[in-house]
Design a protein around this motif. Structure first.
Motif, PDB file in Angstrom:
ATOM      1  N   GLY A 507       8.893   3.903 -10.457  1.00  0.00           N
ATOM      2  CA  GLY A 507       8.146   3.143 -11.448  1.00  0.00           C
ATOM      3  C   GLY A 507       8.545   1.676 -11.411  1.00  0.00           C
ATOM      4  O   GLY A 507       9.228   1.230 -10.483  1.00  0.00           O
ATOM      5  N   TYR A 509       5.109   2.149 -14.179  1.00  0.00           N
ATOM      6  CA  TYR A 509       3.665   2.322 -14.069  1.00  0.00           C
ATOM      7  C   TYR A 509       2.941   1.760 -15.284  1.00  0.00           C
ATOM      8  O   TYR A 509       1.736   1.954 -15.417  1.00  0.00           O
ATOM      9  CB  TYR A 509       3.320   3.799 -13.898  1.00  0.00           C
ATOM     10  N   GLN A 533       4.352   1.081  -7.245  1.00  0.00           N
ATOM     11  CA  GLN A 533       4.706   0.776  -8.622  1.00  0.00           C
ATOM     12  C   GLN A 533       3.698  -0.252  -9.103  1.00  0.00           C
ATOM     13  O   GLN A 533       3.170  -1.034  -8.314  1.00  0.00           O
ATOM     14  CB  GLN A 533       6.139   0.247  -8.762  1.00  0.00           C
ATOM     15  N   TRP A 638      -3.830  -0.329 -13.617  1.00  0.00           N
ATOM     16  CA  TRP A 638      -3.498  -0.268 -12.202  1.00  0.00           C
ATOM     17  C   TRP A 638      -4.572  -0.858 -11.293  1.00  0.00           C
ATOM     18  O   TRP A 638      -5.328  -0.144 -10.640  1.00  0.00           O
ATOM     19  CB  TRP A 638      -3.239   1.172 -11.763  1.00  0.00           C
ATOM     20  N   TYR A 765       8.253   6.024 -15.558  1.00  0.00           N
ATOM     21  CA  TYR A 765       7.125   5.121 -15.646  1.00  0.00           C
ATOM     22  C   TYR A 765       7.376   3.896 -16.514  1.00  0.00           C
ATOM     23  O   TYR A 765       6.511   3.030 -16.612  1.00  0.00           O
ATOM     24  CB  TYR A 765       5.879   5.856 -16.165  1.00  0.00           C
TER      25      TYR A 765
END
Length: 883
Positions: A507, A509, A533, A638, A765
């Motif tokens: 991570g 995230y 990541q 993301w 995360y």
């Protein structure tokens, strides 16, 4: 290991596949045959099998009545076909996707008709499928060709010479069984980065082809290149191609090849081979028997920061009795990737070299559209954006099979890191059935064959978050050896599951402050090699307006959450990101205010991410993948650019960080680095660091240093000392100039005397945040009404280039975070996709800069282009752009 299957199991799988290829023979040879390949795209229809009572034998008859079926074009998934026919509409807007029923609980018929040209008695017809998901019964002209074709990633082909009807119409019917939900089949899986497609991408997602050859067909040509490293002044080429005898008798064929490149001598080679009836044989040409395949001073393929991605052309021919039986051609690059290991913070990490030079791979995780739709324009945009951001790698975690993307990556100098997906049946191999084992091995065989000849393909990972079992790895690696795979491989990419994996996946995230990447005591920071990541990344307001209904845009609520990560996961909201915005920049008032602040946060976070990885290259860092490059649907989580290809803060932050020669700031140690990402050293450079109060712009500190920047390396050039008497929010400007005073790199940071503080707790995360930097001083910048903008445009070959000149005519005020955009019409949407030479610019009093924007004329949709300029303290203007 108890219960381990025999080691020859993977090859048993391959034999089954090959038996399908020769299932129908050719009675004899003679005459002139046609060598061709036709993609079957038109004349197809789709319907639920629940609504059809007829058998495949009936449905695959020419003239079958398809009234009530949905006309489609291939390739197509079930959902893509239904959307194209308006059955489900505007499914990405709001929460409309929830209205689409589960399409996996029924089977689906795909039916099409196509012509086949009559030639000679020796003509062979091949039906090839590049991808059917997940299971299919295939019928041709009333005959069942395959009762159970299983495996989404398995390419398959059939010799249909005895079933085809030359010089007339043929009919093909495929009954598709969708993959199981929740990634339970060895298929495509989007894990947690968006909702599952309601059909799990069932359908004919890959190309469907009708090929014609003579009695001997060629398959999968490939050139393996070996350099005398560390020297690169020669290359030994080994050429491989498979030859298939499609007849019932032995055939002797002449297999010939040539390797050509403009400005270089053509290399020719040839041999005779005798093939047993119905057999497939790998034919090899190497320097022992063909010394001409030793090439002096080859033109090398390089990733784009290192040089030109030079390509050669391999052309192969099979001839029988003096007549051409088949032809195949590919492009390939002369290059060699090698791996090495370095221990950092107690863990062994994998690093890579290309042509003997260490390379820091910097990239993003590519995904295709949720409905698995793509075309040349879309593929080209992904490659163009990747290169324009200064990235050199795409990670394809299970997103395998878009072969046009591979071709474009070859030509652009973008590397491909490929492998199977995590968190699914692919990683549950301890409980595989015998069928799943066969599918897994056949999938690897198909996908490695598609990737191996591409210059861009540099790494294959057998596993993702955890390695396959020993038995599966043994089978996988035997297939790789059989295919003469020339690139590095990894068993997995997560050191938490395998300490010797060579990469980490620790991570974060979710959003974290920029200091995290620089603090190497943190597991998620920039050290070693990471497979992924990333952070949440809400797109600009113009994109938000395209998928969030007006009544749901503010305050942030359930519709926003639905467009975050997969529901029911830790990523189904963006609270860490919004906390960062509200507590660092000041609580947002509305969607517009949130968007302008989130763009700042996206920019600084992504810039710092790539700067930290670059500043330690080849000593402590060896490669990184930002999770993700793009989105499968309109998402807040993301990405470096959004679903609509609108480049935002993350895009331009990445572009700034990865410029060829770059000056950067370490948020943790306050060091200043100069990073050279090219193979050419630079000397006689001058670095300057200046600190300014906000809002007065009073300079409180300055320092300079003379810099020699070695090739492909980073050097520390300055350290900013602790400073007192600063405003709570301040600017740090870093500049790098050459001996003539021209700008090489210009980088502006905004930070605080109350910096971000990380806590001690973390998980896979997220790292705890104890305190937030105070960046609210940016809201007190004086309004700048004196930013002047001018633009001209030129047209060439259906593309336009707009040259924009920005001048800050204010004698006192900064023009901060200025975003010039080319729009279709006055205050219309930005033309997309678009390539900017730079953006999100800040101009000090009296400064001027020039940038370019390039796009297709068609993106204007017949409207006049306008230049829209806005900034954090600059009002929006819109002016026409004339030729």
């Amino acid at each position: 290991m108890t219960g381990r299957r025999p080691r020859r199991a993977p090859f048993g799988c391959l034999i089954v596949i090959l038996s399908l290829i020769v299932g129908f023979g050719v009675a004899g040879t003679g005459g002139v045959v046609t060598v061709s390949s036709s993609e079957l795209t038109r004349g197809w229809s789709l319907r639920s099998a629940q609504d059809v009572t007829d058998t495949g034998a009936a449905i695959s008859q020419v003239g079958y009545d398809t009234a009530g079926w949905h006309p489609i074009a291939l390739p197509s998934t079930v959902l893509a076909g239904l959307v194209a026919n308006g059955v489900h509409q505007n499914i990405f807007f709001g929460t409309n996707l929830r209205k689409v029923p589960d399409l996996t609980q029924q089977e689906w018929w795909f039916r099409g008709e196509f012509p086949a040209v009559r030639t000679s008695a020796g003509q062979v017809y091949w039906l090839r499928f590049k991808g059917i998901s997940y299971r299919a019964q295939i019928w041709l002209n009333g005959r069942r060709l395959d009762p159970d074709a299983v495996g989404t990633m398995v390419s398959r082909e059939y010799n249909v010479t005895r079933l085809i009807r030359p010089d007339t119409t043929n009919a093909l019917a495929i009954r598709v069984t969708p993959p199981a939900r929740d990634c339970q089949d060895l298929s495509f899986c989007t894990v947690d980065w968006n909702p599952e497609a309601p059909d799990m991408n069932a359908g004919l997602w890959g190309k469907t082809l009708l090929d014609t050859t003579g009695p001997v067909a060629l398959r999968d040509p490939y050139v393996k290149t070996t350099l005398p490293l560390p020297a690169t002044n020669a290359a030994d080429l080994t050429v491989y191609v498979d030859a298939i005898n499609a007849t019932d008798t032995p055939v002797t064929a002449t297999i010939s090849g040539s390797i050509s490149k403009t400005g270089r001598p053509t290399i020719s080679f040839s041999k005779e081979v005798t093939l047993d009836p119905g057999k497939r044989r790998n034919v090899t040409f190497d320097t022992n028997a063909h010394p001409q395949l030793h090439v002096a001073n080859p033109a090398l393929w390089w990733p784009h920061h290192f040089g030109r991605p030079e390509l050669y052309r391999l052309s192969m021919t099979a001839a029988v009795s003096g007549s051409t039986s088949d032809r195949k051609s590919i492009d390939f690059g002369v290059r060699q990737f090698t791996g090495h290991r370095t221990t950092v913070n107690g863990t062994s990490f994998a690093g890579y070299k290309v042509n003997g030079r260490p390379i820091l791979f910097r990239g993003g995780g590519y995904v295709w559209d949720l409905l698995q739709r793509w075309d040349t324009k879309t593929n080209q945009a992904h490659i163009d954006y990747t290169k324009n951001m200064g990235l050199n790698t795409l990670r394809l975690e299970g997103t395998l099979g878009n072969e046009e993307l591979y071709d474009l990556a070859d030509r652009a100098g973008i590397m491909l890191m490929s492998g199977f997906v995590c968190c699914s049946a692919w990683e549950n191999d301890r409980s595989w059935s015998p069928e799943q084992e066969r599918v897994a091995y056949a999938s690897l065989d198909s996908q490695m064959r598609a990737l191996r000849h591409h210059a861009s393909s540099f790494l294959w990972t057998y596993g993702s978050d955890r390695p396959p079992t020993e038995a599966r790895l043994d089978g996988y690696k035997r297939i790789a050896r059989m295919l003469h795979w020339q690139n590095p491989t990894l068993d997995s990419v997560a050191s938490w599951a395998d300490p010797n994996a060579g990469m980490k996946m620790d991570g974060p995230y979710v959003w974290e402050p920029p200091v995290l990447w620089w603090d190497s005591s943190r597991s998620g920071s920039a050290f070693g090699t990471t497979a992924e990541q990333g952070t949440q990344a809400p797109p600009p307001l113009e994109s938000l307006e395209r998928f969030i209904p007006p009544d749901d845009r503010w305050p942030i609520g359930t519709v926003w959450d639905y467009h975050a990560g997969k529901p029911g996961t830790p990523f189904d909201h963006i609270t860490p990101f919004t906390d960062g915005v509200d507590k660092r920049y000041g609580k947002a008032d509305d969607a517009d205010d949130f968007s302008r602040k989130s763009e700042l946060q996206n920019y600084e976070t992504t810039r710092s991410f790539f700067e930290a990885w670059s500043a330690r290259q080849h000593t402590q860092t060896f490669g990184t993948i930002f999770w993700m490059l793009n989105n499968a649907w309109p998402s807040l989580h993301w990405n470096l650019y959004d679903y609509y290809f609108k480049p935002g803060g993350g895009y331009f932050g990445a572009k700034k960080a990865t410029e060829p020669i770059h000056i950067s700031y370490d948020y943790f140690t306050r060091n200043v680095h100069v990073v050279n990402s090219t193979l050419a050293a630079r000397t006689a450079l001058t670095a300057t660091a200046s600190v300014y109060d906000i809002p007065s712009l009073t300079r409180k500190y300055t320092a300079t240093a003379q810099v020699s920047s070695p090739a492909n390396a980073s050097v520390r050039v300055l350290k900013i000392p602790p400073l007192t008497g600063l405003s709570r929010t301040f600017f740090l400007r870093l500049q790098l100039r050459d001996a003539n005073g021209s700008s090489v790199s210009d980088n502006l940071y905004w930070y605080s005397t109350r910096p971000d503080a990380l806590g001690n707790a973390d998980n896979h995360y997220q790292t705890e945040i104890d305190g937030f930097a105070d960046l609210s001083g940016l809201n007190r910048l004086a309004s700048n009404r004196h930013l002047e903008a001018a633009a001209t445009r030129s047209l060439s070959g259906g593309r336009e280039t707009v040259t924009v000149t920005l001048t800050n005519a204010s004698p006192t005020n900064l023009a901060f975070f200025v975003r010039p955009e080319i729009t279709a019409g006055d205050n219309g949407r930005e033309v997309l996709p678009v390539i900017y030479s730079d953006n999100y610019l800040s101009l000090w009093p009296g400064e001027s800069t020039r940038i370019t924007a390039t796009y297709e004329t068609a993106a204007l949709h017949g409207q006049l282009p306008y230049l829209r300029v806005r900034g954090y303290n600059v009002s929006t203007t819109s002016t026409p752009v004339h030729r």
